[in-house]
Enzyme design. Sequence first.
Site, short mmCIF file in Angstrom:
data_model
loop_
_atom_site.label_atom_id
_atom_site.label_comp_id
_atom_site.label_asym_id
_atom_site.label_seq_id
_atom_site.Cartn_x
_atom_site.Cartn_y
_atom_site.Cartn_z
N HIS A 1 4.82 1.67 -28.67
CA HIS A 1 3.89 1.60 -29.80
C HIS A 1 4.55 2.23 -31.01
CE1 HIS A 1 0.60 1.94 -32.52
NE2 HIS A 1 0.51 3.25 -32.41
N GLU B 1 -3.34 8.35 -28.52
CA GLU B 1 -3.39 6.90 -28.33
C GLU B 1 -2.86 6.46 -26.95
OE1 GLU B 1 -3.36 4.32 -32.04
OE2 GLU B 1 -1.57 5.56 -32.28
N HIS C 1 -1.91 -0.68 -39.12
CA HIS C 1 -1.57 0.46 -38.27
C HIS C 1 -0.14 0.35 -37.72
CE1 HIS C 1 -2.78 2.82 -34.32
NE2 HIS C 1 -1.62 3.17 -34.80
N HIS D 1 4.89 2.35 -35.66
CA HIS D 1 4.34 2.12 -37.00
C HIS D 1 5.48 1.67 -37.94
CE1 HIS D 1 1.40 5.70 -36.02
NE2 HIS D 1 1.12 4.63 -35.30
#
Length: 250
Positions: free
Chosen positions: A100, A81, A171, A102
């Site tokens: 980033h 990613e 996500h 989760h």
Amino acid sequence: MTSHDPGTIRSQAMAELATANRVLVMRGVLDAFGHISVRDPEQPDHFLISRNLAPAAVTAKDIQLYDFDGRTADERPGYLERFLHAEIYRLLPAVRSVVHSHSPSMLPFSVSSMPLRAVSHMAGFLAPEVPVFEIRDVAGDASDLLIRNGELGQALAGVLGQSAVALMRGHGWVAVGQSVPHAVFRAVFAEANAKAQAAAVQLGEITALTDAEAIASAVANHGQISRAWALWSQEVAIAREQNDAQRSAR
Ligand code: MN
């Protein structure tokens, strides 16, 4: 390449990024997955991010240099990613660091009709609203939800725009900052705010900060980022020393 020479601004950025990985693990923002990057201080059209590794294991030697098309000269496998980082840096020149994640408290707000609001003064940066990226708008309804290419990264960066944080439906989320400590600060308090909001909703109707309160809080807290960073990076250093001591005692 002399990127691992100590003393260069790039090697300092690599060391700071390695510390940030561990801070975000200790603070519950990252676990086996998720990542943090920084715009390369020597070539601003490149960025630095760990090779494909769990964040708790990242050291300065694991950091790779990428261009905005997701290419690196480093042969070790990278994160799938990386394109989300690349396209945010490409679109938004003021962004110097991207997280980033989760994380468990944020994820519910990516799939709920209840918007994530700034309910805590520590998260005033969430106002006026937190955009939600819907990958189906770009990838249809059968994708694996991952930001696997530049097209998806570009769409996410466009939804983020000038916001500090964007949710990614089903996500996770991204947070950006003007430095690594700034992005880490926002990531930690975004997660804490989400947890607080979910708890408050169980008790009754919630009162979020007004946009003006949120802006005033964000300005006030901006001056305190270094206090948080000093504490959190020290915790990482202490944990590392304890690890080393245990290892040498065996
Ligand atoms: Mn992800």
